[in-house]
Design a protein around this motif. Structure first.
Motif, PDB file in Angstrom:
ATOM      1  N   GLY A 202       0.813  -1.211   0.000  1.00  6.76           N
ATOM      2  CA  GLY A 202       0.000   0.000   0.000  1.00  6.76           C
ATOM      3  C   GLY A 202       0.846   1.259   0.000  1.00  6.76           C
ATOM      4  O   GLY A 202       0.528   2.236  -0.687  1.00  6.76           O
ATOM      5  N   LEU A 203       1.937   1.249   0.765  1.00  2.00           N
ATOM      6  CA  LEU A 203       2.830   2.406   0.784  1.00  2.00           C
ATOM      7  C   LEU A 203       3.495   2.613  -0.571  1.00  2.00           C
ATOM      8  O   LEU A 203       3.669   3.752  -1.018  1.00  2.00           O
ATOM      9  CB  LEU A 203       3.896   2.226   1.874  1.00  2.00           C
ATOM     10  N   ALA A 204       3.893   1.521  -1.213  1.00  2.00           N
ATOM     11  CA  ALA A 204       4.519   1.638  -2.534  1.00  2.00           C
ATOM     12  C   ALA A 204       3.578   2.341  -3.506  1.00  2.00           C
ATOM     13  O   ALA A 204       3.987   3.239  -4.258  1.00  2.00           O
ATOM     14  CB  ALA A 204       4.903   0.255  -3.055  1.00  2.00           C
ATOM     15  N   TYR A 205       2.318   1.948  -3.469  1.00  3.28           N
ATOM     16  CA  TYR A 205       1.328   2.575  -4.347  1.00  3.28           C
ATOM     17  C   TYR A 205       1.139   4.044  -3.979  1.00  3.28           C
ATOM     18  O   TYR A 205       1.116   4.920  -4.855  1.00  3.28           O
ATOM     19  CB  TYR A 205       0.008   1.817  -4.235  1.00  3.28           C
ATOM     20  N   ALA A 206       0.986   4.349  -2.684  1.00  3.79           N
ATOM     21  CA  ALA A 206       0.765   5.728  -2.252  1.00  3.79           C
ATOM     22  C   ALA A 206       1.952   6.616  -2.596  1.00  3.79           C
ATOM     23  O   ALA A 206       1.779   7.761  -3.040  1.00  3.79           O
ATOM     24  CB  ALA A 206       0.493   5.762  -0.749  1.00  3.79           C
ATOM     25  N   HIS A 207       3.161   6.108  -2.409  1.00  7.58           N
ATOM     26  CA  HIS A 207       4.352   6.895  -2.738  1.00  7.58           C
ATOM     27  C   HIS A 207       4.415   7.193  -4.229  1.00  7.58           C
ATOM     28  O   HIS A 207       4.799   8.293  -4.635  1.00  7.58           O
ATOM     29  CB  HIS A 207       5.613   6.154  -2.284  1.00  7.58           C
ATOM     30  N   GLN A 208       4.036   6.229  -5.051  1.00  9.78           N
ATOM     31  CA  GLN A 208       4.019   6.456  -6.495  1.00  9.78           C
ATOM     32  C   GLN A 208       3.012   7.536  -6.871  1.00  9.78           C
ATOM     33  O   GLN A 208       3.203   8.269  -7.839  1.00  9.78           O
ATOM     34  CB  GLN A 208       3.681   5.160  -7.228  1.00  9.78           C
ATOM     35  N   GLU A 209       1.940   7.649  -6.081  1.00  5.00           N
ATOM     36  CA  GLU A 209       0.911   8.654  -6.344  1.00  5.00           C
ATOM     37  C   GLU A 209       1.246  10.001  -5.713  1.00  5.00           C
ATOM     38  O   GLU A 209       0.451  10.943  -5.801  1.00  5.00           O
ATOM     39  CB  GLU A 209      -0.442   8.164  -5.817  1.00  5.00           C
ATOM     40  N   GLY A 210       2.399  10.095  -5.063  1.00  3.11           N
ATOM     41  CA  GLY A 210       2.829  11.373  -4.509  1.00  3.11           C
ATOM     42  C   GLY A 210       2.484  11.599  -3.054  1.00  3.11           C
ATOM     43  O   GLY A 210       2.639  12.725  -2.553  1.00  3.11           O
ATOM     44  N   PHE A 211       2.010  10.584  -2.333  1.00  2.00           N
ATOM     45  CA  PHE A 211       1.648  10.731  -0.932  1.00  2.00           C
ATOM     46  C   PHE A 211       2.753  10.191  -0.024  1.00  2.00           C
ATOM     47  O   PHE A 211       3.359   9.163  -0.315  1.00  2.00           O
ATOM     48  CB  PHE A 211       0.366   9.953  -0.615  1.00  2.00           C
ATOM     49  N   VAL A 212       2.983  10.884   1.071  1.00  2.00           N
ATOM     50  CA  VAL A 212       3.790  10.374   2.169  1.00  2.00           C
ATOM     51  C   VAL A 212       2.889  10.379   3.394  1.00  2.00           C
ATOM     52  O   VAL A 212       2.260  11.397   3.706  1.00  2.00           O
ATOM     53  CB  VAL A 212       5.048  11.228   2.415  1.00  2.00           C
ATOM     54  N   HIS A 213       2.792   9.260   4.092  1.00  2.00           N
ATOM     55  CA  HIS A 213       1.803   9.131   5.170  1.00  2.00           C
ATOM     56  C   HIS A 213       2.096  10.068   6.339  1.00  2.00           C
ATOM     57  O   HIS A 213       1.226  10.800   6.790  1.00  2.00           O
ATOM     58  CB  HIS A 213       1.769   7.676   5.656  1.00  2.00           C
ATOM     59  N   ARG A 214       3.314  10.016   6.869  1.00  2.00           N
ATOM     60  CA  ARG A 214       3.802  10.882   7.941  1.00  2.00           C
ATOM     61  C   ARG A 214       3.064  10.698   9.270  1.00  2.00           C
ATOM     62  O   ARG A 214       3.144  11.572  10.130  1.00  2.00           O
ATOM     63  CB  ARG A 214       3.748  12.358   7.527  1.00  2.00           C
ATOM     64  N   GLY A 215       2.373   9.598   9.438  1.00  2.00           N
ATOM     65  CA  GLY A 215       1.684   9.382  10.705  1.00  2.00           C
ATOM     66  C   GLY A 215       1.479   7.923  11.027  1.00  2.00           C
ATOM     67  O   GLY A 215       0.545   7.558  11.734  1.00  2.00           O
ATOM     68  N   ILE A 216       2.353   7.043  10.505  1.00  2.00           N
ATOM     69  CA  ILE A 216       2.177   5.599  10.712  1.00  2.00           C
ATOM     70  C   ILE A 216       2.375   5.250  12.184  1.00  2.00           C
ATOM     71  O   ILE A 216       3.366   5.636  12.796  1.00  2.00           O
ATOM     72  CB  ILE A 216       3.152   4.804   9.832  1.00  2.00           C
ATOM     73  N   SER A 217       1.422   4.536  12.730  1.00  2.00           N
ATOM     74  CA  SER A 217       1.472   4.063  14.105  1.00  2.00           C
ATOM     75  C   SER A 217       0.551   2.855  14.214  1.00  2.00           C
ATOM     76  O   SER A 217      -0.251   2.596  13.301  1.00  2.00           O
ATOM     77  CB  SER A 217       1.021   5.168  15.069  1.00  2.00           C
ATOM     78  N   PRO A 218       0.622   2.083  15.305  1.00  5.06           N
ATOM     79  CA  PRO A 218      -0.277   0.920  15.425  1.00  5.06           C
ATOM     80  C   PRO A 218      -1.753   1.276  15.335  1.00  5.06           C
ATOM     81  O   PRO A 218      -2.548   0.485  14.845  1.00  5.06           O
ATOM     82  CB  PRO A 218       0.081   0.360  16.809  1.00  5.06           C
ATOM     83  N   SER A 219      -2.126   2.461  15.776  1.00  7.82           N
ATOM     84  CA  SER A 219      -3.534   2.850  15.736  1.00  7.82           C
ATOM     85  C   SER A 219      -4.015   3.201  14.342  1.00  7.82           C
ATOM     86  O   SER A 219      -5.222   3.346  14.114  1.00  7.82           O
ATOM     87  CB  SER A 219      -3.773   4.041  16.668  1.00  7.82           C
ATOM     88  N   ARG A 220      -3.106   3.322  13.367  1.00  4.49           N
ATOM     89  CA  ARG A 220      -3.495   3.642  11.991  1.00  4.49           C
ATOM     90  C   ARG A 220      -3.470   2.411  11.100  1.00  4.49           C
ATOM     91  O   ARG A 220      -3.743   2.502   9.903  1.00  4.49           O
ATOM     92  CB  ARG A 220      -2.550   4.694  11.397  1.00  4.49           C
ATOM     93  N   ILE A 221      -3.121   1.258  11.649  1.00 10.20           N
ATOM     94  CA  ILE A 221      -3.089   0.006  10.890  1.00 10.20           C
ATOM     95  C   ILE A 221      -4.195  -0.896  11.417  1.00 10.20           C
ATOM     96  O   ILE A 221      -4.218  -1.244  12.597  1.00 10.20           O
ATOM     97  CB  ILE A 221      -1.722  -0.685  11.022  1.00 10.20           C
ATOM     98  N   PHE A 222      -5.124  -1.252  10.535  1.00  6.53           N
ATOM     99  CA  PHE A 222      -6.307  -2.009  10.932  1.00  6.53           C
ATOM    100  C   PHE A 222      -6.236  -3.440  10.405  1.00  6.53           C
ATOM    101  O   PHE A 222      -5.731  -3.687   9.309  1.00  6.53           O
ATOM    102  CB  PHE A 222      -7.564  -1.312  10.421  1.00  6.53           C
ATOM    103  N   LEU A 223      -6.756  -4.365  11.183  1.00  2.92           N
ATOM    104  CA  LEU A 223      -6.644  -5.786  10.891  1.00  2.92           C
ATOM    105  C   LEU A 223      -7.892  -6.306  10.221  1.00  2.92           C
ATOM    106  O   LEU A 223      -8.996  -5.792  10.416  1.00  2.92           O
ATOM    107  CB  LEU A 223      -6.381  -6.559  12.191  1.00  2.92           C
ATOM    108  N   LEU A 224      -7.716  -7.371   9.432  1.00  5.13           N
ATOM    109  CA  LEU A 224      -8.810  -7.973   8.678  1.00  5.13           C
ATOM    110  C   LEU A 224      -8.843  -9.469   8.925  1.00  5.13           C
ATOM    111  O   LEU A 224      -7.805 -10.105   9.124  1.00  5.13           O
ATOM    112  CB  LEU A 224      -8.634  -7.721   7.177  1.00  5.13           C
TER     113      LEU A 224
END
Length: 822
Positions: A202-224
């Motif tokens: 997902g990060l690879a795709y977002a970076h290619q689209e010009g986005f940098v998350h800048r807020g990655i933490s356990p509370s921002r990653i959701f499980l399925l």
């Protein structure tokens, strides 16, 4: 965007002072707080409890989990509506008075979602507030376009022009986030690997689209999923700007400067982001991801301190201790990957998320053992085995890059036939579905239900699904033949009957964007038209098939090269091998024929179907061919040995087939008014199991196309709507009320940016694949459009129709993109 707007539910109130239980029941019914099935039971409960007060009734509803505590309090206090657009609000996810986000139930999606209210500026707002609101609007509009299986979805983005209210509907994750896993005793390396890889994708795709998350933490990653082995990353406002209300200020005692960092992420912040939050790249996200993985595995933060300042100074002055110092059983590759992610200097980390993805091959269980769809579907309705005539050859399951060079088929036996004997299996019972419409963009003046559509004649055809190069050549403009200044062009014909001497060739107005038109052959006065079209590699040649002939065209000269003669009845589908050397056709004579395009000679004659063939398709491995049709079967043919290698039985007619580039699964769509199976189904070839049943269409599906990466599908049919599906999760991304007549054909460009739909209304429409916005309409066919195909370079569109014409259209993609950005 056409929306039904409901006022802010916190704006209005009802005086509850003199409200009786009966009055409260009527208000509940009026507010549509309960379903139609729940209301009768509530009515019976009121009759059985005559001494109830209003609070007793509301408490009874809460105890049955029909309403939430927040809904109960508002109901008793007489506060206003619980609906916001199509969302029934359940409870706020923060301070109620801030009114920022709510847990809600989406009526159309029939699932829980998060409704987030975006900042908006009133007419009398000061310039700073207006600028901030506009920045938020621009950011979320751009973020809305991110579509990836590993990124939390934003289902829809809304703006109410009258009140200037803005809100969005986001994906909800009942399983929770990784923050909850920090409380567990021990996390296995094998459990962590799969979600770490999916987040990196997902990060690879977002970076290619010009986005940098800048807020990655356990509370921002959701499980399925039940096993929680897949994850999604949620993006937030820190990606655009730092909101003072959501940040912490840290004072550097040495420089006496203040650093502003997002709240809750300081333990996972990269050194460069702490120094300059606006001047970071994707490697900063990789550092944060490494911190999260380190914390989960070791139960310790890689950089510690008594306060926030000491934590930031620690990562700037010293390296993180190797993870195996805190947990000795960690494999060496895992320790090395974490150390590289946590390097202080960005130059010492992985160069990109793609590099990390490949490095994770050394992480135990991070990569699946076999190809195919690895993210489980949350709407799997049934699973059953297929019937296989013979075991599927190993080479069929190989990815295209792994297979050996394509082998030309050997000559046919003397009789020209090699018949396969299918095995019969009983049909499974039909599932009854009713999924409400989710309209992303309706460019027509109104939405018309399937029942209200006029009676029409079906045009059996094949869906033009695309795969191949990801070239973005649609930024250029392309003219196959020079266009005359007076917009007239002589119609090029391939008629079998010659014109009388001296008769002038008929001229007709050339529709806008049409480069030229070719007329198909006709046998006498027999009615009929073109049912299937496709490009050959190189875009200079094309094939068309229909009622009267299969024709190979030279598009540079606008003339027929040759006919492929052999079918005794109408041909419904044509497909070309990846190398452009062979073609396959199928139709009402129940025979699949394979042709050598250089000589025009038939080299394969494959029998086995018991009724008309609606679709043929070469597998990415050109030695294998798919065919399906009215006999409710999908057959995979081994072209090298002229035999049927695999056979699957469906519950209804199969009208369209889709295959991803790696050939790991096949997508089927179809249906008939008799058997009424209006679903899209996904079958995994390696296990011969049905993985997905996608329900939503309310009438037969006539067409199907896959995105170039095989993660999404577009389907269209008699109901006139385009459905966009997430094949990894098995969910509906959106529905577009595209045409007022049946959709006969759909296609997707090889860069995944544009969708085309053709209909019995004689029209072709082009849609932006991200937000389903209509950008163009091609008008020229005088009867139903039966088949469309994008050129591999995305510069032109080929169409065939019941008017027995093949037309080439110019793609004005650069102008469409400019219009969208405006």
């Amino acid at each position: 965007m056409s929306l039904l707007y409901f006022p802010n539910p916190l704006d209005s109130m009802t005086d509850p002072t003199h409200e009786s239980v009966a009055d409260l029941y009527q208000r509940i019914e009026k507010l549509k707080l309960l379903s139609a099935e729940q209301l009768p039971e509530l009515h019976e409960a009121i009759d059985a409890n005559q001494d109830w007060k209003r609070g007793d009734l509301a408490l009874w509803l809460e105890e049955r989990d029909w309403i939430t505590p927040w809904q109960r309090r508002r109901l008793v206090l007489g506060k206003g509506s619980f609906w916001w657009n199509e969302c029934l609000l359940k409870e706020p996810l923060g301070q109620e008075e801030e009114n920022q986000s709510f847990l809600a139930h989406h009526a159309a999606l029939r699932s829980k979602v998060i409704l987030q209210v975006l900042p908006s500026a009133s007419q009398d707002a000061n310039p700073e507030e207006a600028e901030k609101a506009e920045e938020s609007r621009a950011f979320w509009s751009r973020l809305f376009q991110l579509r990836h299986p590993s990124i939390a979805a934003i289902y829809s983005l809304h703006e109410e022009t009258t009140s200037q209210k803005r809100w969005l509907v986001k994906e909800y994750f009942p399983e929770g986030s990784l923050a909850e896993e920090l409380e567990s005793e021990k996390i296995e390396v094998e459990w962590l690997g799969p979600w770490l890889r999916t987040i990196a994708e997902g990060l690879a795709y977002a970076h290619q689209e010009g986005f940098v998350h800048r807020g990655i933490s356990p509370s921002r990653i959701f499980l399925l999923g039940e096993q929680k082995q897949q994850a999604k990353l949620a993006f937030g406002s820190s990606t655009l700007f730092l909101d003072p209300s959501k940040t912490s200020t840290v004072e550097d005692e040495d420089s006496e400067e203040e650093m502003v960092v997002p709240e809750g992420t300081i333990d996972y912040l990269s050194p460069e982001q702490a120094e300059d939050p606006e001047n970071v790249d994707g490697r900063s996200d990789l550092f944060s991801l490494g911190c999260v993985a380190y914390h989960l595995l070791t139960k310790r933060l890689p950089f510690t301190g008594k306060n926030k300042l000491q934590k930031l100074l620690a990562r700037a002055r010293k390296d993180a201790p190797p993870a195996n110092q805190h947990r000795a059983d960690l494999p060496k590759p895992v320790v090395e990957i974490l150390s590289k992610l946590l390097a202080r200097d960005p130059q010492d980390r992985y160069e990109s998320a793609e590099e990390l993805i490949w490095a994770l091959q050394a992480w135990p269980a991070a990569w699946p053992r076999s190809g195919g769809v690895y993210i489980p579907c949350d709407r799997v309705l049934e699973t059953r085995k297929t019937v296989i005539t013979e075991s599927l050859p190993e080479e069929l399951l190989q990815k295209p890059e792994e297979k050996s060079e394509t082998i030309s088929p050997p000559p046919l036996p003397a009789d020209g036939k090699k018949k396969a004997q299918p095995q019969a299996t009983p049909s499974t019972a039909k599932q009854d579905f009713d999924l409400e419409e989710l309209t992303l963009q309706d460019d027509d003046k109104g939405t018309q239900s399937a029942q209200a559509k006029p009676a029409t004649t079906k045009v059996n055809q094949s869906a033009a699904s695309t795969s191949g190069s990801s070239s973005s050549g649609d930024e250029e403009l392309f003219d196959l033949l020079p266009v005359d200044e007076d917009k007239k062009r002589t119609v090029v014909t391939a008629s079998t009957t010659s014109k009388p001497e001296g008769e002038e060739k008929k001229e007709e107005e050339t529709p806008e964007n049409q480069l030229f038109m070719l007329k198909g052959r006709r046998k006498g006065d027999r009615p009929g038209g073109i049912q299937s079209v496709t490009f050959l590699p190189g875009e200079k040649q094309a094939l068309s098939a229909g009622t009267h002939a299969v024709q190979l065209w030279n598009l540079e000269k606008g003339r027929e090269i040759r006919q492929l003669i052999g079918h005794k009845e109408s041909v419904e589908s044509v497909s070309v091998s990846a190398d452009g050397k062979f073609a396959a056709t199928g139709g009402w004579d129940r025979v699949v024929r394979v042709w050598d395009l250089e000589t025009g000679r038939q080299i394969r004659h494959l029998e086995g179907h018991e009724d008309a063939i609606f679709h043929v398709r070469f597998m990415p491995q050109d030695n294998y061919l798919l065919s399906a049709g009215r006999d409710r079967s999908l057959r995979i043919w081994d072209l090298q040995e002229s035999r049927m290698a695999m056979w699957m039985e469906h519950s209804d007619w199969i009208r369209a087939i889709g295959v991803p580039p790696d050939g790991s699964f096949v997508v089927l769509a179809g249906g008939s008014n008799e058997l009424q199976d209006y679903t899209v189904r996904v079958w995994e070839l390696s296990s011969s199991e049905e993985l997905r049943v996608l329900a939503g269409h309310r009438a037969p599906i006539w067409s199907l196309a896959l995105s170039p990466d095989g993660t999404r599908a577009v389907s269209g049919g008699e109901d006139g709507s385009l459905f966009i599906w997430d094949l990894h999760r098995g969910t509906l991304l959106g529905r577009v009320a595209a045409h007022q007549h049946p959709i006969t054909t759909v296609a997707v460009t090889t860069n995944g940016r544009w969708i085309a739909s053709g209909s019995e209304d004689h029209v072709i429409k082009i849609w932006h694949a991200v937000d389903a916005r209509q950008v163009e309409t091609f008008v020229g066919h005088r009867e139903a459009v039966a088949s469309i195909a994008f050129s591999p370079n995305n510069l032109t569109l080929l169409s065939g129709g019941a008017d027995n014409t093949v037309r080439l259209w110019k793609m004005n993609a650069s102008q469409w993109l400019r219009n969208i950005r405006q």
